[in-house]
Design a protein around this motif. Structure first.
Motif, short mmCIF file in Angstrom:
data_model
loop_
_atom_site.label_atom_id
_atom_site.label_comp_id
_atom_site.label_asym_id
_atom_site.label_seq_id
_atom_site.Cartn_x
_atom_site.Cartn_y
_atom_site.Cartn_z
N GLY A 182 74.25 -34.82 23.75
CA GLY A 182 74.63 -36.12 24.30
C GLY A 182 73.60 -36.65 25.30
N ILE A 183 73.02 -35.76 26.09
CA ILE A 183 71.99 -36.17 27.05
C ILE A 183 70.77 -36.72 26.32
CG2 ILE A 183 70.36 -35.33 28.80
CD1 ILE A 183 72.54 -33.36 29.70
N PHE A 184 70.39 -36.05 25.21
CA PHE A 184 69.26 -36.54 24.43
C PHE A 184 69.54 -37.93 23.87
CE2 PHE A 184 67.14 -36.97 20.29
CZ PHE A 184 65.82 -36.87 20.69
N LYS A 185 70.74 -38.13 23.32
CA LYS A 185 71.11 -39.44 22.78
C LYS A 185 71.15 -40.49 23.89
CE LYS A 185 73.87 -37.69 18.90
NZ LYS A 185 75.23 -37.62 18.31
N LEU A 186 71.64 -40.08 25.07
CA LEU A 186 71.71 -41.01 26.20
C LEU A 186 70.31 -41.42 26.66
CD1 LEU A 186 73.46 -42.53 28.23
CD2 LEU A 186 73.47 -40.45 29.66
N LEU A 187 69.39 -40.46 26.68
CA LEU A 187 68.00 -40.77 27.05
C LEU A 187 67.42 -41.82 26.09
CD1 LEU A 187 65.27 -40.39 28.43
CD2 LEU A 187 64.94 -38.32 27.04
N ILE A 188 67.59 -41.60 24.80
CA ILE A 188 67.08 -42.55 23.81
C ILE A 188 67.74 -43.92 24.00
CG2 ILE A 188 66.84 -43.06 21.37
CD1 ILE A 188 65.14 -40.71 22.43
N SER A 189 69.04 -43.90 24.27
CA SER A 189 69.77 -45.16 24.46
C SER A 189 69.27 -45.91 25.68
CB SER A 189 71.27 -44.88 24.60
OG SER A 189 71.79 -44.27 23.43
N ILE A 190 69.01 -45.19 26.78
CA ILE A 190 68.52 -45.81 28.00
C ILE A 190 67.17 -46.50 27.75
CG2 ILE A 190 67.50 -45.29 30.27
CD1 ILE A 190 69.77 -43.27 30.66
N ILE A 204 75.75 -36.66 34.91
CA ILE A 204 75.52 -36.66 33.46
C ILE A 204 75.34 -35.24 32.94
CG2 ILE A 204 73.86 -37.31 31.66
CD1 ILE A 204 73.39 -39.91 33.25
N PHE A 205 74.55 -34.44 33.66
CA PHE A 205 74.31 -33.06 33.22
C PHE A 205 75.61 -32.27 33.14
CE2 PHE A 205 73.51 -28.59 34.46
CZ PHE A 205 72.81 -28.19 33.34
N LEU A 206 76.47 -32.44 34.14
CA LEU A 206 77.71 -31.67 34.18
C LEU A 206 78.72 -32.13 33.12
CD1 LEU A 206 78.24 -31.45 38.05
CD2 LEU A 206 77.62 -29.58 36.52
N LYS A 207 78.71 -33.41 32.81
CA LYS A 207 79.78 -33.98 31.98
C LYS A 207 79.38 -34.24 30.53
CE LYS A 207 82.92 -34.15 35.20
NZ LYS A 207 84.15 -33.29 35.11
N VAL A 208 78.10 -34.16 30.23
CA VAL A 208 77.63 -34.52 28.89
C VAL A 208 76.93 -33.32 28.26
CG1 VAL A 208 76.19 -36.12 27.56
CG2 VAL A 208 77.36 -36.92 29.64
N SER A 209 77.12 -33.13 26.97
CA SER A 209 76.47 -32.04 26.26
C SER A 209 74.97 -32.29 26.19
CB SER A 209 77.02 -31.92 24.84
OG SER A 209 76.65 -33.06 24.07
N ILE A 213 66.18 -42.93 35.74
CA ILE A 213 67.18 -41.91 35.39
C ILE A 213 66.79 -41.24 34.08
CG2 ILE A 213 69.59 -41.58 34.70
CD1 ILE A 213 70.29 -43.88 36.66
N GLY A 214 66.24 -42.02 33.15
CA GLY A 214 65.76 -41.46 31.90
C GLY A 214 64.69 -40.41 32.11
N THR A 215 63.80 -40.64 33.06
CA THR A 215 62.76 -39.65 33.38
C THR A 215 63.39 -38.34 33.83
OG1 THR A 215 61.13 -41.34 33.98
CG2 THR A 215 60.81 -39.14 34.89
#
Length: 386
Positions: free
Chosen positions: A149-157, A141-146, A217-219
């Motif tokens: 995007g990581i922040f949005k993914l965390l909230i989504s998770i 995720i770190f390598l492929k997502v901005s 993973i969110g942590t």
């Protein structure tokens, strides 16, 4: 084995403090005599012990941000970096599986049980296994997502996990049941892992189970975001500390508010727990960074830095040691046999302390004993990379 590169001292200190605490709480002399702060919460709620594992996963996220930033900036290296991450994740999983199967294998040798039975009842998930899985997924995720995007993914998770645990009915149970054996995560663990391969202390649910790995993973993503912020070159150190501290306080408050509806719970790794523990980790690391790397207070850091640079090594050895001591049997006066661990505890600790203090003294001795080994490795500039 390799000589260490230049490292962020406060991160090694924070990691070492976390791992030393993990070894302390995992190795009491008696599980029946433990001070309350050194025990996990019975179910909902959070003790200091419940913060140790999420702190470690949060630190893994910070480490990913520091170690893989150059690769993130160069897409041509992504494939190689991901391969390394997968290899490391597999090794971590296998180390955890080895600890799980080791006791079963000892039973095969001593109690006449079959080798097939050992594999039929071994736990498939656990602490090291979760670290390995979370590390691989978070690295990709770190390598492929901005960063955004990581922040949005965390909230989504966090939102998706809350919705799954709250609104998806558990067959035969119904909606929003967050009790030990009747929640959705436990039902999935029993269905996929089966009761034979879950945590032996419960048999019906696993604190490192399948579905709860998602918020874990969110942590780690929380830690990645903190690491990206702390690694930034356009912000001065006081500002970095102030904003990380502020973000930590905000996350703690949000976690406590969410706790009113989705309780803070380590075994379920609830979304409120991710925010609460991640916020406290942010505050703790901000304090360590300010004192050690900014203000230069380094005199008291060495004992925990020694633990931090070989964290996985000492965690694995600390898990292996009691299993070996329990395998070695010594004769008693009545002709029976007792494990060496039990004999040592009864001889050197219980006669001199109250039950709860004897248990604590054993755990402290464990931490200090491994410090001697780690200090030797540290002085020789030896880091065993997993």
């Amino acid at each position: 084995m390799t000589k260490p590169k230049q490292r962020l001292l406060s991160l090694d200190f924070f990691r070492g403090l976390t791992v030393a605490a993990m070894i302390l709480v995992n190795n009491p002399g008696s599980w029946g005599h433990i001070y309350a702060p050194l025990e996990h919460a019975e179910w909902n709620g959070c003790t200091p012990t419940d913060l140790i594992f999420p702190f470690f996963l949060w630190i893994v996220g910070v480490s990913i941000a520091f170690a893989m930033s150059s690769s993130k900036a160069d897409p041509s290296t992504h494939y190689k970096t991901i391969n390394k991450a997968i290899k490391r994740g597999v090794i971590l999983y296998l180390l955890g599986f080895f600890l799980a199967i080791f006791g079963k294998m000892m039973a095969v040798m001593t109690d006449g049980k079959s080798l097939l039975e050992a594999f039929q009842t071994v736990r498939l998930l656990g602490v090291l296994q979760r670290i390995g899985i979370v590390f691989v997924v978070s690295s990709i995720i770190f390598l492929k997502v901005s960063t955004r995007g990581i922040f949005k993914l965390l909230i989504s998770i966090l939102a998706i996990y809350w919705a799954l645990m709250t609104f998806v009915p558990v067959p035969g149970i119904g909606y929003a049941n967050l009790e030990k054996e009747t929640n959705l995560a436990a039902w999935i663990d029993r269905g996929i892992l089966t009761e034979a391969h879950t945590w032996s202390s419960s048999k019906t649910w696993d604190p490192e189970g399948i579905l709860s790995t998602l918020p874990a993973i969110g942590t780690c993503l929380f830690g990645i975001l903190a690491g990206v912020w702390m690694r930034g070159k356009d912000t001065d150190q006081p500002t970095k500390v102030a904003w990380l501290f502020t973000a930590g306080i905000a996350a703690v408050i949000l976690g406590l508010l969410w706790d009113l509806q989705f309780p803070i719970n380590k075994a379920l790794w609830t979304s409120s727990y991710v925010l609460y523990a991640g916020g406290l980790a942010s505050i703790g690391f901000a304090l360590c960074y300010w004192l050690i790397d900014v203000q230069g207070y380094k005199r008291i850091t060495q004992p925990f830095v020694v633990y931090g640079v070989n964290a996985i090594t000492v965690f694995f050895l600390a898990g292996l040691m009691p299993r070996m001591l329990n395998f070695i049997k010594l004769p008693n006066a009545d002709g029976t046999q007792s494990p060496l661990l039990e004999k040592m505890y009864a001889t050197f600790y219980t006669p001199f302390f109250s039950p709860v203090n004897a248990s604590l003294a054993w755990a402290i001795s464990y931490v200090l004993g491994f410090y001697v080994l780690l200090y030797f490795m540290y002085k020789k500039n030896i880091i065993i990379k997993v």
